[in-house]
Design an enzyme around this catalytic site. Structure first.
Site, PDB file in Angstrom:
ATOM      1  N   GLU A   1       0.831  -1.260  -0.023  1.00 23.89           N
ATOM      2  CA  GLU A   1       0.201   0.057   0.078  1.00 23.89           C
ATOM      3  C   GLU A   1       0.930   1.391  -0.001  1.00 23.89           C
ATOM      4  OE1 GLU A   1      -3.938  -0.776   2.169  1.00 23.89           O
ATOM      5  OE2 GLU A   1      -3.197   1.106   2.900  1.00 23.89           O
TER       6      GLU A   1
ATOM      7  N   CYS B   1       3.138  -2.523  16.278  1.00 22.83           N
ATOM      8  CA  CYS B   1       2.832  -2.193  14.557  1.00 22.83           C
ATOM      9  C   CYS B   1       2.222  -3.388  13.795  1.00 22.83           C
ATOM     10  CB  CYS B   1       4.157  -1.914  13.993  1.00 22.83           C
ATOM     11  SG  CYS B   1       4.304  -1.634  12.285  1.00 22.83           S
TER      12      CYS B   1
ATOM     13  N   CYS C   1       7.991  -4.945  15.618  1.00 29.16           N
ATOM     14  CA  CYS C   1       7.553  -3.876  16.845  1.00 29.16           C
ATOM     15  C   CYS C   1       6.098  -4.389  17.231  1.00 29.16           C
ATOM     16  CB  CYS C   1       7.699  -2.681  16.388  1.00 29.16           C
ATOM     17  SG  CYS C   1       9.186  -2.291  15.634  1.00 29.16           S
TER      18      CYS C   1
ATOM     19  N   CYS D   1       7.396  -6.936   7.566  1.00 30.98           N
ATOM     20  CA  CYS D   1       8.686  -6.514   7.975  1.00 30.98           C
ATOM     21  C   CYS D   1       9.001  -7.405   9.054  1.00 30.98           C
ATOM     22  CB  CYS D   1       8.194  -5.179   8.965  1.00 30.98           C
ATOM     23  SG  CYS D   1       9.530  -4.352   9.600  1.00 30.98           S
TER      24      CYS D   1
ATOM     25  N   CYS E   1       0.278   5.422   7.828  1.00 34.40           N
ATOM     26  CA  CYS E   1       1.181   4.376   7.131  1.00 34.40           C
ATOM     27  C   CYS E   1       1.546   3.212   8.118  1.00 34.40           C
ATOM     28  CB  CYS E   1       2.775   4.902   6.862  1.00 34.40           C
ATOM     29  SG  CYS E   1       2.402   6.453   5.880  1.00 34.40           S
TER      30      CYS E   1
ATOM     31  N   CYS F   1       3.545   8.346   1.261  1.00 34.58           N
ATOM     32  CA  CYS F   1       4.013   7.498   2.117  1.00 34.58           C
ATOM     33  C   CYS F   1       4.446   5.951   1.516  1.00 34.58           C
ATOM     34  CB  CYS F   1       3.269   7.387   3.246  1.00 34.58           C
ATOM     35  SG  CYS F   1       3.666   6.140   4.543  1.00 34.58           S
TER      36      CYS F   1
HETATM   37  N1  SAH Z   1      10.183   0.821   9.716  1.00 34.72           N
HETATM   38  C1  SAH Z   1      10.265   1.989   9.885  1.00 34.72           C
HETATM   39  C2  SAH Z   1       9.215   2.598   8.645  1.00 34.72           C
HETATM   40  C3  SAH Z   1       8.010   2.348   8.561  1.00 34.72           C
HETATM   41  S1  SAH Z   1       6.896   2.497  10.266  1.00 34.72           S
HETATM   42  C4  SAH Z   1      10.114   2.487  11.242  1.00 34.72           C
HETATM   43  O1  SAH Z   1       9.727   1.611  12.018  1.00 34.72           O
HETATM   44  O2  SAH Z   1      10.466   3.682  11.451  1.00 34.72           O
HETATM   45  C5  SAH Z   1       6.416   4.162  10.201  1.00 34.72           C
HETATM   46  C6  SAH Z   1       6.300   4.907  11.580  1.00 34.72           C
HETATM   47  O3  SAH Z   1       4.643   4.321  12.017  1.00 34.72           O
HETATM   48  C7  SAH Z   1       7.162   4.333  12.468  1.00 34.72           C
HETATM   49  O4  SAH Z   1       7.675   5.518  13.585  1.00 34.72           O
HETATM   50  C8  SAH Z   1       6.470   3.371  13.420  1.00 34.72           C
HETATM   51  O5  SAH Z   1       6.761   3.376  14.702  1.00 34.72           O
HETATM   52  C9  SAH Z   1       4.847   4.080  13.369  1.00 34.72           C
HETATM   53  N2  SAH Z   1       4.001   3.029  13.692  1.00 34.72           N
HETATM   54  C10 SAH Z   1       3.750   1.961  13.545  1.00 34.72           C
HETATM   55  N3  SAH Z   1       2.475   1.577  13.821  1.00 34.72           N
HETATM   56  C11 SAH Z   1       1.953   2.626  14.272  1.00 34.72           C
HETATM   57  C12 SAH Z   1       0.808   2.951  15.152  1.00 34.72           C
HETATM   58  N4  SAH Z   1      -0.343   1.729  15.127  1.00 34.72           N
HETATM   59  N5  SAH Z   1       0.225   4.298  15.554  1.00 34.72           N
HETATM   60  C13 SAH Z   1       1.116   5.152  15.186  1.00 34.72           C
HETATM   61  N6  SAH Z   1       2.420   4.887  14.734  1.00 34.72           N
HETATM   62  C14 SAH Z   1       2.656   3.558  14.329  1.00 34.72           C
HETATM   63 FE1  SF4 Z   2       8.816  -3.018  10.815  1.00 30.80          FE
HETATM   64 FE2  SF4 Z   2       6.500  -1.505  12.072  1.00 30.80          FE
HETATM   65 FE3  SF4 Z   2       8.713  -1.809  13.548  1.00 30.80          FE
HETATM   66 FE4  SF4 Z   2       8.809  -0.100  11.242  1.00 30.80          FE
HETATM   67  S1  SF4 Z   2       7.438  -0.162  13.272  1.00 30.80           S
HETATM   68  S2  SF4 Z   2      10.309  -1.751  11.949  1.00 30.80           S
HETATM   69  S3  SF4 Z   2       7.354  -1.261  10.058  1.00 30.80           S
HETATM   70  S4  SF4 Z   2       7.406  -3.552  12.612  1.00 30.80           S
END
Ligand code: SAH
Ligand code: SF4
Length: 360
Positions: free
Chosen positions: A95, A130, A127, A123, A343, A116
């Site tokens: 996406e 996420c 995390c 991934c 995103c 974005c």
């Molecule tokens: N993997 C990279 C980029 C993709 S995630 C990273 O982790 O930075 C992009 C951003 O979205 C990151 O800061 C991530 O922590 C945040 N993110 C992920 N899930 C989220 C959520 N449920 N609410 C708010 N931000 C979120």
């Molecule tokens: Fe991967 Fe989501 Fe962690 Fe970014 S925030 S590194 S996309 S698991």
């Protein structure tokens, strides 16, 4: 991983294109012609590149892939965040999100239209908060697949994109070579021509790659997803912190900043996890050490996950502590313009759509 049959035409630099064409008996100016078709006239199929000799058109079509990602669905409307679901040539779904001009993106007034983009299918970093990491990692995107997200979204939306954030699905620095290749094409005058200051890479904190980035000649922007100011808190929600604990990560950041580069922090506020006064004070200290601005993002709930965002007064209190330390920070307000909300949750959304609405 499914091997992609042919290299993508949108993955090549101008020099590589010229070298390839020369090898096959073409004058070097042909490379520029091909790039003009791809990035200025936005024609992907060599068959339609009418000022090239037929034999060259056939050759390009035979050797390279230039198929467009298949736009399966679009969600949202023109003045709000729009999501585009693409099917790649091997069937995987990704996406991209188009965010309209926003009064406060990263603490700066922005009349820019931001895309974005995703850098991987899935991934591997898992995390805990996420949605993108829930199913693990499937494969890296090649540079062409990254670049084509911009082209396809511009075509579908009729908007001109002038800001790019790598905050979609995937960890961009875990796909380093393809990422850099894509950024060079996005940035190049012969390519999409978007200024390096308007390209932001977001990372969960891969220390060795941050050091490597410090040596890159192009000064695009780097955002670090910190989300915890102590190892205890960070490791609880980001497994990557066990591999690169804060001491190691921050040393890599020091190195990056010494090379006259700036880092911006992203800090999701999750209730009762990372929103204490102690975290705020420690976060401020880290930000001061690196002269970093902080972008506070109220957590966006993910179905099936236990986390939630703190109350608004709690968010504001956290913000005020940072300000007391003299740290420049912003606290996201408008939900519709929330990049992370847009995103950070792609995976779940994509899965749901796949399960419910899409043919196999
Ligand atoms: N993997 C990279 C980029 C993709 S995630 C990273 O982790 O930075 C992009 C951003 O979205 C990151 O800061 C991530 O922590 C945040 N993110 C992920 N899930 C989220 C959520 N449920 N609410 C708010 N931000 C979120
Ligand atoms: Fe991967 Fe989501 Fe962690 Fe970014 S925030 S590194 S996309 S698991």
């Amino acid at each position: 991983m499914l091997a992609l049959a042919k290299p993508s035409l949108h993955s090549l630099s101008l020099d590589e294109l010229a070298a390839h064409l020369k090898e096959h008996g073409n004058p070097s100016y042909r490379a520029r012609q091909v790039a003009d078709w791809l990035y200025k006239k936005r024609i992907a199929s060599p068959d339609e590149m009418t000022d090239l000799p037929q034999v060259l058109r056939s050759h390009l079509a035979e050797v390279f892939d230039s198929s467009k990602p298949d736009a399966v669905r679009t969600l949202g409307s023109k003045d709000t965040t729009q999501k585009f679901l693409f099917r790649l040539r091997d069937g995987n779904l990704i996406e991209s999100v188009l965010i309209p001009a926003s009064p406060a993106l990263y603490g700066e007034a922005s009349d820019r239209r931001t895309i974005c983009v995703s850098s991987q299918v899935g991934c591997a970093y898992g995390c805990k908060f996420c949605a993108s990491g829930l199913d693990g990692w499937t494969r890296n995107l090649d540079a062409g697949e990254i670049v084509q997200q911009l082209i396809a979204v511009e075509e579908k939306s009729g908007e001109r994109i002038d800001n790019v954030v790598f905050m979609g699905m995937g960890e961009p620095l875990a796909n380093y070579e393809n990422l850099l290749r894509a950024i060079r094409i996005i940035n190049a005058p012969w390519g999409l021509g978007i200024g390096a200051r308007h390209i932001t890479v977001s990372t969960s904190g891969l220390a060795p790659q941050i050091r490597k980035l410090a040596e890159e000649p192009t000064h695009f922007r780097l955002a670090l997803s910190l989300h915890g100011a102590t190892d205890e808190v960070r490791s609880q929600i980001m497994p990557v912190n066990r591999k690169y604990p804060l001491a190691v990560l921050l040393e890599a950041c020091d190195y990056y900043v010494q090379k006259k580069r700036r880092i911006m922090f992203e800090y999701i506020l999750i209730a009762d996890v990372n929103d204490t006064d102690e975290q705020a004070h420690k976060l401020a200290k880290i930000a001061r050490r690196l002269s970093a601005k902080i972008n506070l993002i109220p957590y966006n709930t993910v179905e099936g996950l236990e986390w939630s965002r703190p109350s608004r007064p709690r968010q504001e209190h956290f913000h005020s502590i940072l300000r007391e330390h003299g740290v420049i920070s912003t606290l996201r307000r408008e939900k519709g313009h929330d990049i992370a909300a847009a995103c950070g949750q792609l995976r779940l959304q994509t899965r749901r759509e796949t399960d419910v609405r899409l043919p196999a």
